[in-house]
Design an enzyme around this catalytic site. Sequence first.
Site, short mmCIF file in Angstrom:
data_model
loop_
_atom_site.label_atom_id
_atom_site.label_comp_id
_atom_site.label_asym_id
_atom_site.label_seq_id
_atom_site.Cartn_x
_atom_site.Cartn_y
_atom_site.Cartn_z
N HIS A 75 0.83 -1.21 0.00
CA HIS A 75 0.00 0.00 0.00
C HIS A 75 0.87 1.27 0.00
CE1 HIS A 75 -2.34 3.19 2.04
NE2 HIS A 75 -3.29 2.75 1.23
N CYS A 123 -0.90 -4.59 -15.85
CA CYS A 123 -1.18 -3.51 -14.91
C CYS A 123 -0.44 -3.71 -13.60
CB CYS A 123 -2.67 -3.32 -14.71
SG CYS A 123 -3.48 -4.78 -14.08
#
Length: 778
Positions: free
Chosen positions: A420, A730
């Site tokens: 994150h 991606c």
Amino acid sequence: MAVLWLDEISAGDLEKVGGKGASLGELTGAGLPVPPGFVVTAGTYRAFIEDAEIDEELFEAVDVDVDDSSALADAADRAQELILETPFPEELREEILASYREVGNGEAFVAVRSSATAEDLPDASFAGQQETFLNVTEEDLLDRVRECWASLFTQRAIYYRQEQGFDHSAVNIAVVVQQMVDAEKSGVMFTSHPSTGDPTMIIEAAWGLGEAVVSGAVSPDNYVIDREDRSMDVTIAEKKVKHEKDEATGQTVEREVPEDKRTQRVVSGDEIDALMDLGERVEDHYGEPQDVEWAIVDGEVYMLQSRPITTIDESGSDAADAEGGDPAKGLTDGSGSVQAAEGGSADTADASGSGEVIVDGLGSSPGTVSGPARIVTKLDDLAKVGEGDIIVTEMTMPDMVPAMKRASGIITDEGGMTSHAAIVSRELGVPAIVGTTNATTVLEDGQVVTLDGDKGSVLEGSAVEPDEETEPVEEVRPQSPVKPMTATEVKVNVSIPEAAERAAATGADGVGLLRTEHMILSLNQTPEKFIDENGPDAYTKELIDGIRGVADEFYPRPVRVRTLDAPTDEFRQLEGGEDEPNEHNPMLGYRGIRRSLDRTDVFAHELEAFRRLYEMGYDNVEIMLPLVNDAEDVYRAKECMKEAGIDPEKRKWGAMIETPAAALSVEELAEAGIDFASFGTNDLTQYTLAVDRNNEHVADRFDELHPAVLRLIGDVIETCREHDVDTSICGQAGSKPEMVQFLANEGITSISANIDAVRDVQHEVKRVEQKLLLDSVR
Ligand code: PEP
Ligand code: MG
């Protein structure tokens, strides 16, 4: 007069004919070869609604709370219905049709385009300006004009004006009706060098209609010409497709370029001369360099549009600098981590020339900053993070994003390049180091440190003045509008809606991955808990709001939105997390499509957000399914889409290839109807190599370029090509030059990169494509 002819209009007539109409009129008046046409003026639209006495009802209908999705949908329907169902007064009908008959002796195919008059709208396209109809004939002309008027009241347009504080009744709309040019060849021209302003013209050219070049569907030939001695550098591209009018239907279609014309040069020497003469005239007329759209038919050159080039660097900095950026910065992902792991610390100390290396880890977001460390050990400490502080924490969480925006840098104990902290800091453009193992214990609160996000090291003391830092949006905005035209599309990844503006500023061809996790995790409740407490509509609305911000920023470029994919250990930290299953291996557990297919009730509310976005006109949104294992997953998800009222045949959707199982069953996935397959190499690598992507202890073994991973990717691309399924990447690896080279060579359809890597990836792709081209002719 309901209409004004282009030769009666000049730049000062903006209020009457809108931006597009005024610009075409000005060019016509200057004697430039603009295709003939006229403008149905803004006053005509106004008289139409006022004479029919629908104006008050119209403006009342759109005065709604735009955050209420269903009220917004009803408002748009009602407003458009009012316009579309009001008949044309006889006199007006006759005047428009009579004007049309004067264009091309009444047999012309015309383009009908809306031209909004609220010049001061930051992005006039939201005023409905993008409504364009090509190849229109007399039969449909009046309906198309009315549709342009109605386009002032799409949900997107109403929402946007309201958000920007524009009065709906102050925006008017004109409609340009102009003869279509059946271009044999077309393109764009910069009359002076777009970054330096030097007397160098740049022309890009391809076969057929210009949209193919403008939209990036084709790589055009490139001609760079010295305006003084007319010496020229020519790069011939392989032009596989062209856009042209289908004679039978009158529609614009994409066709293959015949083999023998693909590598043939598009514009001749004489045509270059004609274009240059035109370029010089238009630049003289406006007194500044112009960006011109042009077309050639039967040897005649036409000018379709001209606008000033706004990107010339007045400080006179060198074009190469402006385009290439800092070469040392380059593509730091992955390579940064290797450097740090191999003991880049000594170099770091030398390079900065001050301080001692006190902590090191993986450089996960580039840039060097100095500031006081703020040790954040629990969530209520976030308020103490001030502007310019460096956050030091075990691992960031979604609700830290506001503090991460204030911070000048981020350092974490845990996590790898795909954690994150790494993803979000890159998107915010905030330098970061992850996986230090000990930053929260070694560093002290308030201690001034220097963070080097390229090398992954933290030094004692301050080595960087605050004013040396850059502005995140401007940093990624290409300095030159001549985007490297590549056949392989280059898109961008977005994980937090706040990064949308920065992502769009890169000039990417769309969003290859919009993660929805952060929109949900930042609610601080698990989806189930949130729905229990606030109702399903509130949940759907959160998603609509998050996705819409990005879809607006990129419209009409495509935005691939992934359905929810967060592991249970992340949900566990939220309110309601106590009900999450306790998993030994959350990465191998209840996440992605597995969770969605198990909780189809929750998934339905997520899909409802997509359905409503489509209804609002966001036809650029695509649906992507995470952590698919086989065709069974895809068939079941497709059923859920249908149940939610989404037509899988009509919308673009696809699956991520993140497990070896998905890679090995891609043929069955293709048969199940996916439009695209997108490599999630963060997961594909972890599952192929059995290396936990978030475990700093094995970070040096996390290798997306491992031959086994590349073999799976190569095979999937080949199978997808056979089945006409687009392929994309991606995962983080799409930002690494070696991976970009591999994928472009294998023939991937698009590459989606991190925001800060888009520019370099565009150049890398162009380099590979040109090499392929050269190899094929040598
Ligand atoms: C991936 O796995 O490569 C990916 C893009 O998805 P995420 O990082 O969100 O798991
Ligand atoms: Mg993944």
